[in-house]
Write a protein that holds these residues in place. Structure first.
Motif, PDB file in Angstrom:
ATOM      1  N   ARG A 391       0.972  -1.086  -0.196  1.00 40.49           N
ATOM      2  CA  ARG A 391       0.024   0.082  -0.168  1.00 40.49           C
ATOM      3  C   ARG A 391       0.853   1.477   0.022  1.00 40.49           C
ATOM      4  NH1 ARG A 391      -4.039  -0.576   4.801  1.00 40.49           N
ATOM      5  NH2 ARG A 391      -2.154  -1.604   5.721  1.00 40.49           N
ATOM      6  N   ASP A 392       1.942   1.132   0.601  1.00 38.39           N
ATOM      7  CA  ASP A 392       2.777   2.389   0.546  1.00 38.39           C
ATOM      8  C   ASP A 392       3.725   2.364  -0.704  1.00 38.39           C
ATOM      9  OD1 ASP A 392       4.543   0.172   0.965  1.00 38.39           O
ATOM     10  OD2 ASP A 392       5.594   0.969   2.628  1.00 38.39           O
ATOM     11  N   GLY A 393       3.869   1.690  -1.688  1.00 33.38           N
ATOM     12  CA  GLY A 393       4.421   1.680  -2.924  1.00 33.38           C
ATOM     13  C   GLY A 393       5.750   0.785  -3.118  1.00 33.38           C
ATOM     14  N   VAL A 394       5.737   0.327  -1.876  1.00 38.62           N
ATOM     15  CA  VAL A 394       7.116  -0.552  -1.785  1.00 38.62           C
ATOM     16  C   VAL A 394       6.907  -1.848  -2.778  1.00 38.62           C
ATOM     17  CG1 VAL A 394       8.870  -1.694  -0.422  1.00 38.62           C
ATOM     18  CG2 VAL A 394       8.010   0.417   0.337  1.00 38.62           C
ATOM     19  N   ILE A 395       7.793  -2.537  -3.359  1.00 41.06           N
ATOM     20  CA  ILE A 395       7.649  -3.545  -4.179  1.00 41.06           C
ATOM     21  C   ILE A 395       8.226  -4.583  -3.140  1.00 41.06           C
ATOM     22  CG2 ILE A 395       8.451  -4.857  -6.180  1.00 41.06           C
ATOM     23  CD1 ILE A 395       6.463  -2.669  -6.951  1.00 41.06           C
ATOM     24  N   ILE A 396       7.462  -5.675  -3.152  1.00 44.88           N
ATOM     25  CA  ILE A 396       7.821  -6.945  -2.218  1.00 44.88           C
ATOM     26  C   ILE A 396       8.012  -7.922  -3.044  1.00 44.88           C
ATOM     27  CG2 ILE A 396       7.042  -8.546  -0.298  1.00 44.88           C
ATOM     28  CD1 ILE A 396       7.291  -5.428   0.430  1.00 44.88           C
ATOM     29  N   GLU A 397       9.266  -8.435  -2.981  1.00 48.45           N
ATOM     30  CA  GLU A 397       9.692  -9.595  -3.896  1.00 48.45           C
ATOM     31  C   GLU A 397       9.427 -10.855  -2.964  1.00 48.45           C
ATOM     32  OE1 GLU A 397      13.666  -8.693  -5.011  1.00 48.45           O
ATOM     33  OE2 GLU A 397      12.986  -7.121  -6.783  1.00 48.45           O
ATOM     34  N   GLY A 398       9.324 -11.998  -3.808  1.00 48.24           N
ATOM     35  CA  GLY A 398       9.368 -13.506  -3.105  1.00 48.24           C
ATOM     36  C   GLY A 398       9.350 -14.600  -4.105  1.00 48.24           C
ATOM     37  N   TYR A 399       9.086 -15.742  -3.785  1.00 51.32           N
ATOM     38  CA  TYR A 399       9.133 -16.960  -4.757  1.00 51.32           C
ATOM     39  C   TYR A 399       7.866 -17.816  -4.400  1.00 51.32           C
ATOM     40  CZ  TYR A 399      14.005 -15.367  -5.663  1.00 51.32           C
ATOM     41  OH  TYR A 399      15.186 -14.729  -5.770  1.00 51.32           O
TER      42      TYR A 399
END
Length: 399
Positions: A391-399
């Motif tokens: 929601r704050d615009g941060v890109i969350i990465e994962g697999y």
């Protein structure tokens, strides 16, 4: 004893993946079957932890692998109900140190205390490291008694530990603790108010201290005169943070962690420079860098941090490992003092971890353990990277 011997054989036999096509959630989320592989300074032995999880036994085996003989023996066994060995390190070529958690009840509350144990690889006798007489000198006893700050590579009989409890408030002392019989402890640095961490230099002398007074950190240096000078001071969680990591072989260049463009980065500072100007050494514009420094045991030079190396000979050596093992991501875990013997952890999408011992002179690579026995390539699928915007615009990465 017969049952335990059978248990050891089950845990260490063959070191191949289990031949099963069935995969359970427990197999994926459990702690590793093998962990904490550590190479002895002379490169002759590898110590490691083996998870024990059977109907009758739950605990941790501390195992010893003789590289030349290609044999394994049990050094110790910790049963979960009594205590748990969670980390190991070599005190000398013959003494293995073990960090263990014991249940503790204090003021009616259940908690744990961490205790440093030792075992001689020849006698296999397990003992507590801190002498009982030292507790008589304390005003109070901490529940953390495992902080080894220097293994003193040139002294097989002692290590340096940072221990609190010698003054009324917070403040750690540095004690020279024996790891063999018939030696006495010695205080090498008296407790100093608010110092929560001490660091030694390449001469194995106490050099850097980190003080914490409520929310204010102060980095201090012990000078040749024995006096202390302030290097930096900053507030907790501020962008001015500086975390000392270690002194280089010249004994005046301090490597540290500090922010660069909002990310954790590695810097170095010449402590003989009155301005203490920081020089950027390693930075990743996308991620925080890993700050565990990598040091050559042969030269004492700091050669990298995490899996990143800035020393050219080490970079070329890593390239040669990658060339020999092209299908895996390869992480150099440990080196012998002479630099000839080393441990590599090899992983990829379908392999969670293979422990390999290598020898540079023999140009050999041999598997000695698997991190997860049941997670074989046949039952694992390849990873797929994903990302989403918070929601704050941060890109969350994962697999």
């Amino acid at each position: 004893m017969k049952n335990l011997t059978l248990l050891i054989l089950i845990c260490i036999s063959s070191f191949t993946h289990a031949n099963s096509n069935k995969l359970h959630l427990k197999d994926i989320v459990s702690i590793p079957d093998v962990s904490n592989a550590k190479l002895s300074p002379n490169g002759k032995h590898i110590a490691y932890l083996v998870k024990v999880d059977t109907k009758k036994n739950k605990g941790v085996l501390v195992m010893l692998h003789d590289i030349e003989k290609n044999t394994q023996i049990k050094l110790a066994y910790s049963e979960n109900k009594k205590y748990i060995v969670y980390s190991i390190l070599w005190g000398s070529n013959n003494v293995l140190l073990m960090k263990a958690k014991f249940p503790l009840k204090t003021k009616g509350f259940d908690t744990t205390e961490t205790v440093l144990l030792r075992t001689d690889i020849n006698t296999r006798k397990v003992q507590r490291v801190i002498p009982k007489g030292l507790f008589d000198k304390m005003r109070w006893v901490s529940n953390i008694l495992t902080n080894v700050i220097d293994t003193l590579p040139h002294d097989d009989n002692y290590i340096l530990m940072s221990i609190s409890g010698f003054i009324k408030g917070n403040g750690e002392a540095v004690i020279k603790i024996p790891i063999t019989d018939d030696y006495r402890y010695e205080t090498v640095q008296r407790a100093k108010t608010d110092v929560v961490k001490w660091m030694t230099d390449v001469k194995n002398e106490v050099r850097i201290g980190i003080k914490l007074d409520e929310t204010t950190y102060t980095i201090i240096e012990k000078e040749a005169s024995g006096d202390f000078r302030t290097l930096w001071e900053y507030e907790a969680l501020s962008k001015d943070k500086i975390i000392p990591l270690g002194l280089d072989a010249d004994n005046k260049t301090l490597y540290l962690e500090a922010l660069h463009e909002g990310k954790d980065a590695i810097y170095k500072v010449d402590l003989s420079d009155p301005t203490l100007e920081k020089t950027l050494v390693h930075f990743d514009g996308k991620y925080d860098v890993i700050n565990n420094i990598r040091r050559s045991k042969k030269t004492n030079e700091i050669v990298g941090a995490g899996s990143h190396y800035w020393d050219e000979p080490y970079k070329k050596f890593i390239e040669s490992i990658d060339k020999a093992l092209p299908d895996t991501n390869n992480y150099l875990l440990d080196f012998s003092v002479d630099g000839d013997t080393y441990i590599v952890l090899a992983t990829n999408d379908n392999e969670p971890g293979i422990y390999i011992v290598g020898n540079r002179k023999k140009k050999s690579l041999e598997v000695f353990a698997y991190k997860y026995e049941k997670l074989s390539p046949e039952v694992l699928s390849k990873k797929q990277s994903i990302s989403y915007k918070a929601r704050d615009g941060v890109i969350i990465e994962g697999y």
